[in-house]
Write an enzyme that holds these catalytic residues in place. Structure first.
Site, mmCIF file in Angstrom:
data_model
loop_
_atom_site.group_PDB
_atom_site.id
_atom_site.type_symbol
_atom_site.label_atom_id
_atom_site.label_comp_id
_atom_site.label_asym_id
_atom_site.label_seq_id
_atom_site.Cartn_x
_atom_site.Cartn_y
_atom_site.Cartn_z
ATOM 1 N N THR A 11 0.847 -1.194 0.000
ATOM 2 C CA THR A 11 0.000 0.000 0.000
ATOM 3 C C THR A 11 0.887 1.250 0.000
ATOM 4 O O THR A 11 1.969 1.232 0.576
ATOM 5 C CB THR A 11 -0.861 -0.061 1.275
ATOM 6 O OG1 THR A 11 -1.799 -1.112 1.121
ATOM 7 C CG2 THR A 11 -1.581 1.242 1.559
ATOM 8 N N GLY A 65 -0.889 -1.509 6.889
ATOM 9 C CA GLY A 65 -0.834 -2.701 7.717
ATOM 10 C C GLY A 65 -2.147 -3.454 7.697
ATOM 11 O O GLY A 65 -2.967 -3.265 6.792
HETATM 12 N N1 ASP Z 1 -4.067 -1.508 5.077
HETATM 13 C C1 ASP Z 1 -4.292 -2.189 3.817
HETATM 14 C C2 ASP Z 1 -5.568 -2.985 3.906
HETATM 15 O O1 ASP Z 1 -5.831 -3.563 4.922
HETATM 16 C C3 ASP Z 1 -3.178 -3.106 3.446
HETATM 17 C C4 ASP Z 1 -1.779 -2.531 3.505
HETATM 18 O O2 ASP Z 1 -1.554 -1.513 4.174
HETATM 19 O O3 ASP Z 1 -0.873 -3.093 2.884
HETATM 20 O O4 ASP Z 1 -6.271 -3.070 2.934
#
Ligand code: ASP
Length: 313
Positions: free
Chosen positions: A174, A226
């Site tokens: 992300t 996260g």
């Molecule tokens: N926070 C994002 C989600 O849960 C994933 C990530 O941060 O990589 O969709």
């Protein structure tokens, strides 16, 4: 005039030093540095923090190494659903989109709804709205890459959803950006394809204002990455800002304390933060977080593992 500040992240996860050897890691470093330079150009010309975070995120969305826009992860049915959120700190207006499938740059879609009567759209309506605002539309296969299809094939049999970068080979994530401009205004932007093999229709923290993103000129601008469920349940970004504003904590302490809450809820990840005075914090509770920052006209700094800082000219 205040000093300009910009930080970006490209996700957090479990990569080890061995998995991050050169030349493989060079692409991530360049990607982060390119995004920083793009935002820096905006800020040095006197442009807004909002424009700077938008342009930085567009660079990362167009870079297929990161889990946002082109190169996003696949859902359990092999489809791709993109989400993004953006917020500015002077008036706390925000925009977010969930489940985009045709809009080339989800962050521009989120931005296009700022100031509208609604602030969050999902699915077909979200893509249609972006199209009506003249944004670039692409066929669904534009987003998909061979690497992401292989990653999905591997995880499909296990039938669980994971952070894209917790899989050994999946060193991407992300993306997020936070900035302070010359007028002292703050802004944040975050964009994602979610988690690998997620159930279609899942909504993580990224498009939820206050969970994955928050910006308020009185406190700070935050972009998180996260385990979305834990970040959303803790209303992560708003909680960090509240611990600063109401709790009187320093921004780094506020973010670390809230990451402890995330860990208690079996979540992992990190965030980037710029405060009203231009202070930066980039804490995470994982072995790595792709991250970079710059101040004024200095060259971008990028780092991946916990103990790193590398200057990119
Ligand atoms: N926070 C994002 C989600 O849960 C994933 C990530 O941060 O990589 O969709």
């Amino acid at each position: 005039m205040t000093q300009i500040v910009l930080a970006v992240h490209g996700g957090a996860g479990n990569l080890t030093r061995k998995q991050l050897e050169y030349p493989g890691r060079r692409g991530y470093e360049r990607g982060l540095a390119d995004a920083l330079r793009s935002g820096q150009r905006v800020l040095l010309k006197g442009g807004s923090a909002l424009n700077a975070v938008t342009e930085a995120i567009v660079i990362l969305e167009d870079n297929d190494l990161f889990n946002a826009g082109k190169g996003a992860v696949l859902c359990a049915d092999g489809s791709i659903e993109l989400s993004a959120a953006i917020m500015k700190g002077n008036d706390r207006t925000a925009g977010a989109m969930v489940g985009l499938k045709r809009t080339k740059n989800p962050i521009r879609a989120a931005r296009s709804i700022m100031g509208h009567a609604h602030s969050l759209l999902f699915g077909v309506g979200a893509d249609d709205y972006a199209q009506s605002k003249g944004l670039d539309m692409v066929p669904a296969d534009y987003f998909s890459t061979p690497f992401r299809r292989r990653q999905w094939q591997k995880l499909k049999s296990k039938s669980n959803a994971v952070l894209d970068h917790s899989d050994d080979q999946a060193a991407t994530g992300t993306v997020g950006a936070v900035a302070r401009d010359r007028r002292g205004n703050l802004a944040t932007a975050t964009s994602t394809g979610g988690m690998v093999n997620q159930t279609p229709g899942r909504i993580g923290d990224t498009p939820i204002i206050g969970a994955g993103s928050w910006a308020d000129n009185n406190t700070c601008a935050i972009s998180a990455t996260g385990t979305g469920e834990a970040f959303a349940r803790n209303v992560f970004a708003r909680r960090v800002a509240d611990l600063v504003e109401i709790g009187g904590l320093a921004p780094l302490a506020a973010a670390e304390r809230t990451l402890d809450d995330i860990r208690r809820d079996k979540g992992v990840g990190g965030c980037i933060l710029v405060d009203a005075q231009g202070g930066l914090a980039l804490p995470f509770n994982t072995p790595h977080m792709f991250r970079g920052w710059l101040v004024g006209d200095a060259p971008p700094q990028v780092a991946i593992l916990a103990d790193e800082q590398i200057s990119i000219d």
